[in-house]
Design an enzyme around this catalytic site. Structure first.
Site, PDB file in Angstrom:
ATOM      1  N   ASP A  29       4.586 -10.454 -21.569  1.00  0.00           N
ATOM      2  CA  ASP A  29       3.994  -9.493 -22.492  1.00  0.00           C
ATOM      3  C   ASP A  29       4.233  -8.068 -22.017  1.00  0.00           C
ATOM      4  O   ASP A  29       4.048  -7.750 -20.839  1.00  0.00           O
ATOM      5  CB  ASP A  29       2.492  -9.772 -22.586  1.00  0.00           C
ATOM      6  CG  ASP A  29       1.786  -8.924 -23.621  1.00  0.00           C
ATOM      7  OD1 ASP A  29       2.214  -8.937 -24.780  1.00  0.00           O
ATOM      8  OD2 ASP A  29       0.791  -8.255 -23.261  1.00  0.00           O
TER       9      ASP A  29
ATOM     10  N   GLU B 100       9.225  -9.130 -23.803  1.00  0.00           N
ATOM     11  CA  GLU B 100       8.908  -8.215 -24.892  1.00  0.00           C
ATOM     12  C   GLU B 100       9.203  -6.799 -24.404  1.00  0.00           C
ATOM     13  O   GLU B 100       8.406  -6.204 -23.685  1.00  0.00           O
ATOM     14  CB  GLU B 100       7.440  -8.338 -25.303  1.00  0.00           C
ATOM     15  CG  GLU B 100       7.067  -7.409 -26.449  1.00  0.00           C
ATOM     16  CD  GLU B 100       5.563  -7.348 -26.698  1.00  0.00           C
ATOM     17  OE1 GLU B 100       5.181  -7.062 -27.845  1.00  0.00           O
ATOM     18  OE2 GLU B 100       4.780  -7.553 -25.753  1.00  0.00           O
TER      19      GLU B 100
END
Length: 566
Positions: A205, A248
């Site tokens: 993330d 990401e």
């Protein structure tokens, strides 16, 4: 291509499917999805052709950020089951040939995590330096609020200890000090723990925030953040050689590629895959304009991934559909076409909608987008419900609009649970895209459904490794609305042609890979005779409005006439 090579780097032609356990299937009737229910639905993913499931956070949480505010990195939230249920799901998925990866959310914790509770108990506490503290917010510290609707600062004053702590996201999610050696060791233990329980990797993330050292008083003396990411990849490889890190990284191409690894090397020793946010956003601009040129320009600009790395492609993810890499005018165009109402937009940078309602349910445009997903070079990543054309519920708050319960049947509970809908984590979609109209049960029995088409896309994608592995080249089409590209690997070549316009087009394509008198075989329409080059040596490809073709350059053995005459 040799199957031994493609299976070794399994993720290069994988089909990744992202889901949230709590909204997928309830197994015990309490209204919340859980691992027991998910395990019972695994064969839907098998029939679809999924080869890797990506689990959104399932860890213990206060549920103040849909599971991303984690209170224990080594457990399963009790609402979703137990560690035993998790292990059973991973084992069952592996039995069906499906690998499992999970969100790695270690740039922050919940404020209710024991580490932070200890850290704020006093300036001399054992975990104090696991977080970033300042007497005053530094002027040269990190900038940019991620959630401008909820926060106006990256620093929150802690009354108990008399200092400010850094939080890139919500104030209830203090940032971990990843520069601290003990924090890095703990992250390695977390990765090792879940890998030991069967995970094949992690979706990392917000990678740039994870590695950021702005705001650190000794930032200049700290180790290179990219060296840490390379160390993390090496550690993961030692624990499980097949494991991946899917990152990401929402940056321009020149910034994103740095996270693959050392630019001077062609191997790639940091992230295994990076999401291509740039091409995704340009695809929506192309769809809004009925013009393939924005997407074509992005593909021409996109650097090649290193040999041991890959791009990941997507149409929709679990967050807002961000359009932050478009100019203000371009973003306004996409908003006008696909989200003109203010409540359809989020943070002035994205849309909180799914694709089918954006295009008013136009099946042709939906298929066009997913045809692009499976033919553009990169690993395709699906968000749950895309395979049946689910919509959003704008009555849900923020990003929750697209995180609604999975629609299995036309019943009022969508087959998601035996509980009443008011017990569900998010409200069901209603109207034209609700479960009465859009569900797995009915589409799985309809050969003309979107689900059947998606299954065909995936089957043909898996049969054409050139799409994932090959070098790609854009062709001149002579039509602004038409995108054509070829992917070539070894002796195999596949051509994909897409029409972004609402009117038909015929394009003439020069395809050197086909040779003199070559033939193209249609991969999606077995009843189609394919194409042969005309007398001018060009291939003439007819495309209906929003039409697409997948065509393989045939060898003599593929030519029915040659077989018949032989």
């Amino acid at each position: 291509m040799r199957l031994t090579r493609t299976s070794d780097l399994w993720w290069k032609n994988a089909v990744v499917y992202c889901l949230d356990v709590e909204t997928y299937q309830d197994g015990n009737g309490d209204g919340i999805g859980d691992f027991a229910g998910l395990t019972q639905r695994i064969d839907h993913l098998v029939r679809l052709g999924v080869t890797c499931v990506w689990l959104m956070p399932f860890y213990p949480t206060r549920e103040r950020d849909d599971g991303y505010d984690i209170t224990d990195f080594y457990g399963v939230d009790p609402r979703l089951g137990t560690l035993g249920d998790f292990a059973e799901f991973v084992r069952t998925a592996r039995d069906r040939g499906i690998r499992v990866i999970a969100d790695l959310v270690v740039n922050h914790t919940s404020e209710d995590h024991p580490w932070f509770k200890d850290a704020r108990s006093g300036r001399d506490s054992a975990h104090r330096d696991w977080y970033v503290w300042k007497d005053e917010p530094p002027e040269d510290g990190p900038q940019g609020v991620v959630f401008p609707d909820a926060e106006d600062s990256l620093w929150e004053y802690d009354e108990g200890s008399g200092q400010y702590y850094l939080h890139r996201f919500y104030k209830q999610q203090p940032d971990l000090n990843v520069a601290h050696p003990e924090v890095r060791d703990e992250i390695a233990r977390i990765i090792g723990f879940w890998t030991q329980l069967g995970l094949s990797g992690f979706r990392v993330d917000a990678v740039p925030f994870l590695l950021e050292t702005d705001g650190q008083s000794d930032a200049g003396e700290l180790p290179d953040p990219h060296e840490y990411l390379a160390d993390l990849r090496a550690f993961l490889g030692r624990r499980n050689g097949e494991s991946v890190l899917l990152g990401e990284v929402n940056l321009p191409y020149d910034g994103t590629t740095r996270f693959f690894g050392d630019p001077s090397s062609d191997r790639g020793d940091e992230l295994t895959m990076c999401f291509d946010f740039v091409a995704m956003q340009q695809m929506y601009l192309s769809m809004a304009r009925h013009d393939a040129r924005p997407l074509a320009a992005a593909l021409r600009d996109r650097p090649a991934a290193p040999r041991d790395a890959h791009w990941a492609m997507f149409v929709r993810n679990h967050d807002e559909l961000t359009l932050d890499k478009l100019s203000d005018d371009q973003r306004a165009e996409v908003f006008a076409s696909f989200g003109p109402e203010k409540d359809m937009q989020l943070y002035d940078r994205g849309l909180r909608r799914r694709l089918p309602p954006m295009v008013d349910g136009d099946r042709r445009r939906v298929e066009l987008a997913y045809s692009l997903l499976f033919t553009l070079p990169g690993t395709p990543v699906l968000f749950y419900g895309e395979e049946i054309g689910m919509g959003e519920n704008l009555a849900a708050e923020g990003r929750q609009a697209v995180r609604t319960p999975m629609q299995w049947t036309p019943e009022k509970t969508a087959g998601f649970s035996t509980a009443e809908p008011d017990a569900f984590p998010n409200p069901l979609v209603d109207g034209a895209f609700g479960p009465q109209k859009i569900n797995v049960y009915e589409q799985s029995r309809d050969p003309a459904s979107l689900l059947s088409r998606m299954r065909l896309f995936i089957e043909r994608y898996r049969e054409a490794p050139e799409l994932a592995w090959g070098d790609y080249r854009l062709l001149t089409t002579g039509e602004d609305a038409v995108l054509a590209h070829v992917c070539r690997a070894g002796d195999g070549t596949v051509l994909a042609v897409h029409n972004f316009a609402d009117r038909p087009h015929t394009v003439r394509l020069e395809l050197a890979e086909a040779g003199s008198g070559g033939r193209l075989t249609d991969l999606l329409d077995e009843g189609h005779n394919g194409l042969k080059a005309g007398q001018d040596g060009m291939f003439h490809v007819d495309l209906p409005p929003y039409g697409y073709r997948w065509l393989r350059v045939g060898t003599p053995a593929d030519d029915p006439e040659s077989i018949a005459s032989g």
